[in-house]
Design a protein around this motif. Structure first.
Motif, PDB file in Angstrom:
ATOM      1  N   LEU A 107      -3.285   0.349  -3.568  1.00 42.69           N
ATOM      2  CA  LEU A 107      -3.093  -0.988  -3.022  1.00 42.69           C
ATOM      3  C   LEU A 107      -2.868  -1.983  -4.150  1.00 42.69           C
ATOM      4  O   LEU A 107      -3.639  -2.038  -5.111  1.00 42.69           O
ATOM      5  CB  LEU A 107      -4.328  -1.410  -2.212  1.00 42.69           C
TER       6      LEU A 107
ATOM      7  N   GLU B  90      -5.670  -3.762   4.832  1.00 40.22           N
ATOM      8  CA  GLU B  90      -4.605  -2.940   4.258  1.00 40.22           C
ATOM      9  C   GLU B  90      -4.959  -1.455   4.229  1.00 40.22           C
ATOM     10  O   GLU B  90      -4.085  -0.605   4.379  1.00 40.22           O
ATOM     11  CB  GLU B  90      -4.258  -3.417   2.852  1.00 40.22           C
ATOM     12  N   LEU B  91      -6.218  -1.139   4.023  1.00 35.20           N
ATOM     13  CA  LEU B  91      -6.635   0.265   3.930  1.00 35.20           C
ATOM     14  C   LEU B  91      -6.860   0.916   5.289  1.00 35.20           C
ATOM     15  O   LEU B  91      -6.654   2.124   5.433  1.00 35.20           O
ATOM     16  CB  LEU B  91      -7.915   0.386   3.100  1.00 35.20           C
TER      17      LEU B  91
ATOM     18  N   ARG C 276      -8.542  -6.464   1.996  1.00 31.99           N
ATOM     19  CA  ARG C 276      -8.525  -5.086   1.485  1.00 31.99           C
ATOM     20  C   ARG C 276      -8.719  -4.089   2.625  1.00 31.99           C
ATOM     21  O   ARG C 276      -7.964  -3.118   2.749  1.00 31.99           O
ATOM     22  CB  ARG C 276      -9.601  -4.918   0.422  1.00 31.99           C
TER      23      ARG C 276
ATOM     24  N   SER D 157      -1.968  -6.168  -4.418  1.00 32.64           N
ATOM     25  CA  SER D 157      -1.834  -7.379  -3.611  1.00 32.64           C
ATOM     26  C   SER D 157      -1.965  -8.623  -4.469  1.00 32.64           C
ATOM     27  O   SER D 157      -2.492  -8.580  -5.584  1.00 32.64           O
ATOM     28  CB  SER D 157      -2.887  -7.403  -2.500  1.00 32.64           C
TER      29      SER D 157
ATOM     30  N   GLY E   8       3.983   4.413   2.656  1.00 30.32           N
ATOM     31  CA  GLY E   8       2.993   3.365   2.855  1.00 30.32           C
ATOM     32  C   GLY E   8       3.494   2.212   3.697  1.00 30.32           C
ATOM     33  O   GLY E   8       4.282   2.396   4.619  1.00 30.32           O
TER      34      GLY E   8
ATOM     35  N   TYR F  96       0.877  -1.175   0.000  1.00 30.78           N
ATOM     36  CA  TYR F  96       0.000   0.000   0.000  1.00 30.78           C
ATOM     37  C   TYR F  96       0.908   1.216   0.000  1.00 30.78           C
ATOM     38  O   TYR F  96       1.611   1.473   0.966  1.00 30.78           O
ATOM     39  CB  TYR F  96      -0.905  -0.013   1.229  1.00 30.78           C
TER      40      TYR F  96
END
Length: 113
Positions: A23, A44-45, A41, A25, A86, A18
């Motif tokens: 993002l 990660e966010l 998701r 992946s 990130g 990220y």
């Protein structure tokens, strides 16, 4: 970088980068006890950036900073480390040595920087 991280160990299940709000992946297919891609998701966010922010702020006070976080969920380990703009997140099989794999990941990330 994602493919190079997968090459480090057969025990790596998932890799996410990220960076700058984007993002990227990739996950291995046919894994047992895998979390859903939608759940990954949001991790990660939302979750990993928040954990990194909190731990980094604490680490920067008087602990020498933050190198990485290692979370042990019931079905796997999650190795998360800050990178420029990130973070990098790697899911590792529960029977693997996450410190050994994390060390290899950090060496790879630093050699690519």
């Amino acid at each position: 970088m994602i493919e190079n991280i997968f090459k480090l160990s057969e025990s790596i299940r998932y890799v996410a980068i990220y960076r700058d709000g984007q993002l990227e992946s990739k996950a291995k297919s046919n894994m047992l006890d895998a979390s859903s891609s939608e759940s990954d998701r949001y991790e990660e966010l939302l979750v990993n950036p928040t954990l990194l922010k909190l731990a980094s702020q604490r680490g920067n006070i008087d602990c020498g900073g933050l190198e990485y976080l290692l979370v042990r969920y019931g079905n796997f380990f999650q190795f998360v480390c800050p990178i420029s703009s990130g973070h990098l997140s790697v899911c590792i099989e529960p029977d693997a040595d996450p410190i050994e794999i994390g060390t290899k990941i950090k060496l790879l990330v630093h050699s690519d920087s």
